[in-house]
Design a protein around this motif. Structure first.
Motif, PDB file in Angstrom:
ATOM      1  N   THR A  11       0.942  -0.959   0.014  1.00 17.73           N
ATOM      2  CA  THR A  11      -0.090  -0.132   0.289  1.00 17.73           C
ATOM      3  C   THR A  11       0.857   1.190   0.056  1.00 17.73           C
ATOM      4  O   THR A  11       2.120   1.075   0.422  1.00 17.73           O
ATOM      5  N   GLY A  12       0.367   2.226  -0.474  1.00 14.52           N
ATOM      6  CA  GLY A  12       1.039   3.790  -0.365  1.00 14.52           C
ATOM      7  C   GLY A  12       0.535   4.582  -1.373  1.00 14.52           C
ATOM      8  O   GLY A  12      -0.351   4.586  -2.188  1.00 14.52           O
ATOM      9  N   LYS A  25      -2.957  12.973 -10.058  1.00 14.18           N
ATOM     10  CA  LYS A  25      -3.869  12.842  -8.648  1.00 14.18           C
ATOM     11  C   LYS A  25      -3.056  11.950  -8.025  1.00 14.18           C
ATOM     12  O   LYS A  25      -2.519  10.904  -8.164  1.00 14.18           O
ATOM     13  N   LYS A  26      -2.990  12.235  -6.684  1.00 13.40           N
ATOM     14  CA  LYS A  26      -2.215  11.717  -5.577  1.00 13.40           C
ATOM     15  C   LYS A  26      -3.519  10.459  -5.255  1.00 13.40           C
ATOM     16  O   LYS A  26      -4.408  10.942  -4.659  1.00 13.40           O
ATOM     17  N   ARG A  27      -3.129   9.155  -5.174  1.00 13.56           N
ATOM     18  CA  ARG A  27      -4.202   8.221  -5.015  1.00 13.56           C
ATOM     19  C   ARG A  27      -3.332   7.311  -3.958  1.00 13.56           C
ATOM     20  O   ARG A  27      -2.144   6.920  -4.078  1.00 13.56           O
ATOM     21  N   TRP A  28      -4.434   6.583  -3.221  1.00 13.37           N
ATOM     22  CA  TRP A  28      -4.016   5.553  -2.089  1.00 13.37           C
ATOM     23  C   TRP A  28      -4.012   4.173  -2.943  1.00 13.37           C
ATOM     24  O   TRP A  28      -5.012   3.729  -3.303  1.00 13.37           O
ATOM     25  N   PHE A  29      -2.700   3.566  -3.156  1.00 16.33           N
ATOM     26  CA  PHE A  29      -2.740   2.348  -3.986  1.00 16.33           C
ATOM     27  C   PHE A  29      -2.760   1.161  -2.944  1.00 16.33           C
ATOM     28  O   PHE A  29      -2.070   1.066  -2.133  1.00 16.33           O
ATOM     29  N   VAL A  30      -3.506   0.331  -3.237  1.00 13.75           N
ATOM     30  CA  VAL A  30      -3.329  -1.064  -2.642  1.00 13.75           C
ATOM     31  C   VAL A  30      -3.512  -2.204  -3.637  1.00 13.75           C
ATOM     32  O   VAL A  30      -4.314  -2.449  -4.331  1.00 13.75           O
ATOM     33  N   LEU A  31      -2.394  -2.917  -3.475  1.00 14.98           N
ATOM     34  CA  LEU A  31      -2.006  -4.135  -4.252  1.00 14.98           C
ATOM     35  C   LEU A  31      -2.253  -5.326  -3.569  1.00 14.98           C
ATOM     36  O   LEU A  31      -1.748  -5.465  -2.404  1.00 14.98           O
ATOM     37  N   PHE A  36      -5.210  -7.454  -8.584  1.00 15.52           N
ATOM     38  CA  PHE A  36      -5.574  -6.444  -8.843  1.00 15.52           C
ATOM     39  C   PHE A  36      -4.956  -5.289  -7.893  1.00 15.52           C
ATOM     40  O   PHE A  36      -4.443  -5.363  -6.811  1.00 15.52           O
ATOM     41  N   LEU A  37      -4.834  -4.113  -8.806  1.00 14.19           N
ATOM     42  CA  LEU A  37      -4.234  -2.894  -7.929  1.00 14.19           C
ATOM     43  C   LEU A  37      -5.375  -1.994  -7.767  1.00 14.19           C
ATOM     44  O   LEU A  37      -5.979  -1.393  -8.828  1.00 14.19           O
ATOM     45  N   TYR A  38      -5.829  -1.590  -6.737  1.00 14.88           N
ATOM     46  CA  TYR A  38      -6.860  -0.721  -6.369  1.00 14.88           C
ATOM     47  C   TYR A  38      -6.411   0.618  -6.075  1.00 14.88           C
ATOM     48  O   TYR A  38      -5.440   0.851  -5.371  1.00 14.88           O
ATOM     49  N   TYR A  39      -7.038   1.727  -6.437  1.00 14.12           N
ATOM     50  CA  TYR A  39      -6.685   3.042  -6.048  1.00 14.12           C
ATOM     51  C   TYR A  39      -7.960   3.810  -5.465  1.00 14.12           C
ATOM     52  O   TYR A  39      -9.158   3.696  -6.006  1.00 14.12           O
ATOM     53  N   TYR A  40      -7.759   4.469  -4.407  1.00 19.58           N
ATOM     54  CA  TYR A  40      -8.820   5.294  -3.662  1.00 19.58           C
ATOM     55  C   TYR A  40      -8.301   6.876  -3.334  1.00 19.58           C
ATOM     56  O   TYR A  40      -7.186   7.196  -3.559  1.00 19.58           O
ATOM     57  N   GLU A  48     -13.751   3.562  -3.711  1.00 20.95           N
ATOM     58  CA  GLU A  48     -12.712   2.939  -4.936  1.00 20.95           C
ATOM     59  C   GLU A  48     -12.732   3.605  -6.332  1.00 20.95           C
ATOM     60  O   GLU A  48     -13.991   4.122  -6.441  1.00 20.95           O
ATOM     61  N   LYS A  49     -11.732   4.450  -6.523  1.00 18.35           N
ATOM     62  CA  LYS A  49     -11.856   5.361  -7.839  1.00 18.35           C
ATOM     63  C   LYS A  49     -11.588   4.466  -8.906  1.00 18.35           C
ATOM     64  O   LYS A  49     -11.930   4.819 -10.087  1.00 18.35           O
ATOM     65  N   GLY A  50     -10.895   3.168  -8.833  1.00 17.18           N
ATOM     66  CA  GLY A  50     -10.801   2.204  -9.780  1.00 17.18           C
ATOM     67  C   GLY A  50      -9.794   1.111  -9.697  1.00 17.18           C
ATOM     68  O   GLY A  50      -9.479   1.179  -8.450  1.00 17.18           O
ATOM     69  N   LYS A  51      -9.687   0.145 -10.504  1.00 16.59           N
ATOM     70  CA  LYS A  51      -8.639  -0.821 -10.074  1.00 16.59           C
ATOM     71  C   LYS A  51      -8.012  -1.237 -11.587  1.00 16.59           C
ATOM     72  O   LYS A  51      -8.592  -1.023 -12.640  1.00 16.59           O
ATOM     73  N   ILE A  52      -6.696  -1.610 -11.419  1.00 19.08           N
ATOM     74  CA  ILE A  52      -6.016  -2.228 -12.555  1.00 19.08           C
ATOM     75  C   ILE A  52      -5.720  -3.660 -12.566  1.00 19.08           C
ATOM     76  O   ILE A  52      -5.321  -4.294 -11.531  1.00 19.08           O
TER      77      ILE A  52
END
Length: 177
Positions: A11-12, A25-31, A36-40, A48-52
């Protein structure tokens, strides 16, 4: 892998370039271990703003190793940046330090490798199979093999003597059904 079995790998805060509007944009990433890599927006992970999809991405690498038309902002060094290259988009990301960027790339590669071992080369995520036409399996094509004793045709406008000599033997006159 069910949601209960999904483990957070890394996370970070990471700055991410937008898709259609190229703003950072600065996002909080959660792998997560599910690939999936989620970002908030925030650390609390409420919206949740999206996922990769990391597993089906072509690659994840440091910015110096990526060739893309996208440019980094002047205040972001290339050594602090990385990209996740997928079929439809390249996700451009920037960290505070080059070590942090390298850590993210290493974590993304580990998750991708771990999850891709469970998938055959033809298998893709179920959601991708049904929604993304680029991920559909290609139909199998049957080719007819030339059979001994069957002649080969050439265009009728050619003289009879050159018709049989000009066509290579791999073009059959007809394809048996």
């Amino acid at each position: 892998m069910s949601d209960e079995e999904t483990v957070v790998i890394k996370t970070g805060f990471v700055s991410k370039c937008g898709g259609s509007v190229k703003s950072w944009k600065k996002r909080w990433f959660v792998l997560k271990s599910n690939g999936f890599l989620y970002y908030y927006d925030t650390v609390d992970c409420k919206h949740e703003k999206g996922k990769i999809d990391v597993v089906n991405a072509n690659r994840a690498s440091l910015w110096q190793e990526v060739t893309t038309a996208e440019k980094l902002p002047s205040n972001v060094p290339a050594s602090n940046s990385f990209a996740i290259v997928s079929i439809g988009r390249t996700f451009t990301c920037a960290c505070d330090t080059s070590e942090n960027a390298k850590d993210w790339v290493d974590a993304l590669k580990r998750v991708r490798e771990r999850n891709s071992k469970h998938l055959s080369p033809v298998t893709h995520r179920k959601s991708e199979q049904t929604t993304n036409p680029l991920m559909q399996p290609r139909p199998q094509t049957q080719y007819a093999m030339p059979q001994p004793g069957i002649g080969y045709e050439s265009p009728s406008y050619m003289p009879q003597s050159s018709r049989t000599q000009s066509m290579p033997p791999q073009y059959p006159r007809h394809i048996p059904s």
